[in-house]
Design a protein around this motif. Structure first.
Motif, PDB file in Angstrom:
ATOM      1  N   TYR A  38       0.765  -0.670  -0.238  1.00 33.87           N
ATOM      2  CA  TYR A  38      -0.341   0.139  -0.012  1.00 33.87           C
ATOM      3  C   TYR A  38       1.125   1.081  -0.447  1.00 33.87           C
ATOM      4  O   TYR A  38       1.542   1.505   1.440  1.00 33.87           O
ATOM      5  N   SER A  39       1.130   1.544  -1.368  1.00 32.88           N
ATOM      6  CA  SER A  39       1.599   3.381  -0.987  1.00 32.88           C
ATOM      7  C   SER A  39       1.163   4.785  -1.006  1.00 32.88           C
ATOM      8  O   SER A  39      -0.240   4.396  -0.616  1.00 32.88           O
ATOM      9  N   SER A  40       1.995   5.203  -0.036  1.00 33.71           N
ATOM     10  CA  SER A  40       1.296   6.550   0.493  1.00 33.71           C
ATOM     11  C   SER A  40       1.866   7.425   0.152  1.00 33.71           C
ATOM     12  O   SER A  40       3.255   8.637   0.073  1.00 33.71           O
ATOM     13  N   TYR A  41       1.396   8.190  -1.974  1.00 31.08           N
ATOM     14  CA  TYR A  41       2.359   8.859  -2.164  1.00 31.08           C
ATOM     15  C   TYR A  41       2.149  10.180  -1.070  1.00 31.08           C
ATOM     16  O   TYR A  41       3.118  11.461  -1.739  1.00 31.08           O
ATOM     17  N   ASN A  42       1.403  10.482  -0.354  1.00 30.81           N
ATOM     18  CA  ASN A  42       0.798  12.021  -0.217  1.00 30.81           C
ATOM     19  C   ASN A  42       1.173  12.523   0.761  1.00 30.81           C
ATOM     20  O   ASN A  42       1.015  13.266   2.200  1.00 30.81           O
ATOM     21  N   SER A  43       1.636  10.952   1.784  1.00 29.60           N
ATOM     22  CA  SER A  43       1.920  10.860   3.259  1.00 29.60           C
ATOM     23  C   SER A  43       3.773  11.632   3.697  1.00 29.60           C
ATOM     24  O   SER A  43       4.663  11.312   2.573  1.00 29.60           O
ATOM     25  N   ASP A  44       3.680  12.026   4.264  1.00 30.75           N
ATOM     26  CA  ASP A  44       5.208  12.925   5.035  1.00 30.75           C
ATOM     27  C   ASP A  44       6.006  12.091   5.529  1.00 30.75           C
ATOM     28  O   ASP A  44       7.342  12.015   5.319  1.00 30.75           O
ATOM     29  N   ALA A  45       5.536  10.933   5.413  1.00 34.92           N
ATOM     30  CA  ALA A  45       6.191  10.783   6.236  1.00 34.92           C
ATOM     31  C   ALA A  45       6.792   8.842   6.102  1.00 34.92           C
ATOM     32  O   ALA A  45       7.793   8.074   6.581  1.00 34.92           O
ATOM     33  N   ILE A  46       5.184   8.453   5.437  1.00 34.97           N
ATOM     34  CA  ILE A  46       5.335   7.090   5.416  1.00 34.97           C
ATOM     35  C   ILE A  46       5.201   6.639   3.494  1.00 34.97           C
ATOM     36  O   ILE A  46       4.524   7.402   3.037  1.00 34.97           O
ATOM     37  N   SER A  47       6.181   5.700   2.972  1.00 39.07           N
ATOM     38  CA  SER A  47       5.956   5.854   1.433  1.00 39.07           C
ATOM     39  C   SER A  47       5.063   4.289   1.395  1.00 39.07           C
ATOM     40  O   SER A  47       5.077   5.076   0.490  1.00 39.07           O
ATOM     41  N   ALA A  64       4.348  -6.221   8.865  1.00 41.58           N
ATOM     42  CA  ALA A  64       3.728  -5.424   8.275  1.00 41.58           C
ATOM     43  C   ALA A  64       5.402  -4.735   7.956  1.00 41.58           C
ATOM     44  O   ALA A  64       6.026  -4.616   9.070  1.00 41.58           O
ATOM     45  N   ILE A  65       5.776  -4.514   6.887  1.00 46.90           N
ATOM     46  CA  ILE A  65       6.749  -3.724   6.755  1.00 46.90           C
ATOM     47  C   ILE A  65       6.836  -2.514   6.155  1.00 46.90           C
ATOM     48  O   ILE A  65       6.899  -1.787   5.211  1.00 46.90           O
ATOM     49  N   VAL A  66       7.485  -1.421   6.623  1.00 50.40           N
ATOM     50  CA  VAL A  66       6.809   0.024   6.009  1.00 50.40           C
ATOM     51  C   VAL A  66       8.096   0.985   6.006  1.00 50.40           C
ATOM     52  O   VAL A  66       9.338   0.798   6.806  1.00 50.40           O
ATOM     53  N   CYS A  67       7.919   1.583   5.125  1.00 48.44           N
ATOM     54  CA  CYS A  67       9.438   2.492   5.016  1.00 48.44           C
ATOM     55  C   CYS A  67       8.835   3.196   4.825  1.00 48.44           C
ATOM     56  O   CYS A  67       8.276   4.165   3.734  1.00 48.44           O
ATOM     57  N   PHE A  68       9.777   4.444   5.041  1.00 50.01           N
ATOM     58  CA  PHE A  68       9.669   5.664   6.078  1.00 50.01           C
ATOM     59  C   PHE A  68      10.717   6.528   5.144  1.00 50.01           C
ATOM     60  O   PHE A  68      11.663   6.573   4.927  1.00 50.01           O
ATOM     61  N   LYS A  69       9.662   7.483   4.651  1.00 54.29           N
ATOM     62  CA  LYS A  69      11.022   8.483   4.254  1.00 54.29           C
ATOM     63  C   LYS A  69      11.459   9.217   4.801  1.00 54.29           C
ATOM     64  O   LYS A  69      12.094   9.581   5.534  1.00 54.29           O
ATOM     65  N   TYR A  90      -7.307  -3.235   8.509  1.00 49.79           N
ATOM     66  CA  TYR A  90      -7.636  -2.016   9.215  1.00 49.79           C
ATOM     67  C   TYR A  90      -6.973  -1.535   8.277  1.00 49.79           C
ATOM     68  O   TYR A  90      -7.479   0.145   8.216  1.00 49.79           O
ATOM     69  N   TYR A  91      -6.025  -1.367   7.892  1.00 50.07           N
ATOM     70  CA  TYR A  91      -4.669  -0.400   7.201  1.00 50.07           C
ATOM     71  C   TYR A  91      -5.257  -0.435   6.122  1.00 50.07           C
ATOM     72  O   TYR A  91      -5.375   0.916   5.354  1.00 50.07           O
ATOM     73  N   SER A  92      -5.490  -1.429   5.664  1.00 50.43           N
ATOM     74  CA  SER A  92      -6.503  -0.638   3.983  1.00 50.43           C
ATOM     75  C   SER A  92      -7.172  -0.214   3.829  1.00 50.43           C
ATOM     76  O   SER A  92      -6.951   0.478   2.576  1.00 50.43           O
ATOM     77  N   ARG A  93      -8.417  -0.471   5.173  1.00 49.55           N
ATOM     78  CA  ARG A  93      -9.301   0.298   4.801  1.00 49.55           C
ATOM     79  C   ARG A  93      -9.317   1.889   5.364  1.00 49.55           C
ATOM     80  O   ARG A  93      -9.979   2.614   5.097  1.00 49.55           O
ATOM     81  N   ASN A  94      -7.744   2.134   6.008  1.00 47.71           N
ATOM     82  CA  ASN A  94      -8.068   3.198   6.715  1.00 47.71           C
ATOM     83  C   ASN A  94      -6.293   4.514   6.087  1.00 47.71           C
ATOM     84  O   ASN A  94      -6.407   6.067   6.400  1.00 47.71           O
ATOM     85  N   TYR A  95      -5.587   3.438   5.295  1.00 45.88           N
ATOM     86  CA  TYR A  95      -4.433   4.502   4.798  1.00 45.88           C
ATOM     87  C   TYR A  95      -4.920   5.411   3.582  1.00 45.88           C
ATOM     88  O   TYR A  95      -3.983   6.557   3.709  1.00 45.88           O
ATOM     89  N   ARG A  96      -5.727   5.616   3.045  1.00 51.09           N
ATOM     90  CA  ARG A  96      -6.323   6.481   2.146  1.00 51.09           C
ATOM     91  C   ARG A  96      -6.167   8.240   2.737  1.00 51.09           C
ATOM     92  O   ARG A  96      -6.411   8.691   2.369  1.00 51.09           O
ATOM     93  N   SER A  98      -5.428   9.095   5.601  1.00 46.88           N
ATOM     94  CA  SER A  98      -4.434   9.372   6.469  1.00 46.88           C
ATOM     95  C   SER A  98      -3.446   7.991   6.516  1.00 46.88           C
ATOM     96  O   SER A  98      -4.066   7.494   8.111  1.00 46.88           O
ATOM     97  N   ALA A  99      -2.163   7.792   6.155  1.00 45.38           N
ATOM     98  CA  ALA A  99      -0.931   6.267   6.211  1.00 45.38           C
ATOM     99  C   ALA A  99      -1.176   7.064   7.735  1.00 45.38           C
ATOM    100  O   ALA A  99      -0.282   5.534   8.439  1.00 45.38           O
TER     101      ALA A  99
END
Length: 120
Positions: A38-47, A64-69, A90-96, A98-99
C-alpha cells in the motif's frame, strides 16, 4: 512473543541461515511470501507498507514492513513489525485518508514484538 522469535530463529537455523539481525529476518519474510503493498504518495512520513503472511510449523505469522521516507526523495528506511492477522484489513481501509494515522492506530502498537522497529 519471545517464543515466536525463537521459532523464527529455529526455522532460520534449520534452513541453514543464521539470523543475526532484523535485516536478515526481513529478508527471510520477504523470501517466504508475496507481499501486498500500500503506497502513500501524499504522506510526509510513510512511503509504503507491505504486508506478508508466513506459514511456519503449521502456524501463520503476519508482518508489516513499513518504509519511512528519508530526507531525500525516493529513499526510505524499512522496519518490520509482527502484527495481528486483521491489521492488513484495518490499515487498507484507512490509509488513503491518512497513512500516518492508520500507521499509529494499527501498526505502531506492535513495535515491541520483534525489536525491529523504531521506538517512537
Amino acid at each position: 512473543m519471545r517464543k515466536f522469535i525463537l521459532v523464527v530463529l529455529a526455522v532460520l537455523f534449520s534452513v541453514g541461515i543464521e539470523a543475526q539481525s532484523c535485516e536478515e529476518m526481513m529478508d527471510f519474510v520477504k523470501s517466504k511470501s508475496y507481499g501486498s503493498t500500500y503506497s502513500s504518495y501524499n504522506s510526509d512520513a510513510i512511503s509504503r507498507v507491505t504486508f506478508y503472511s508466513v506459514y511456519v510449523d503449521y502456524k501463520t505469522y503476519y508482518f508489516a514492513i513499513v518504509c519511512f521516507k528519508r530526507k531525500y526523495a525516493y529513499q526510505c528506511s524499512e522496519y518490520m513489525y509482527q502484527v495481528a492477522s486483521n491489521t492488513k484489513m484495518y490499515y487498507s481501509r484507512n490509509y488513503r485518508e491518512s497513512a500516518g494515522k492508520a500507521f499509529w492506530k494499527y501498526i505502531q502498537p506492535y513495535n515491541k514484538n520483534l525489536g525491529c522497529a523504531p521506538d517512537m
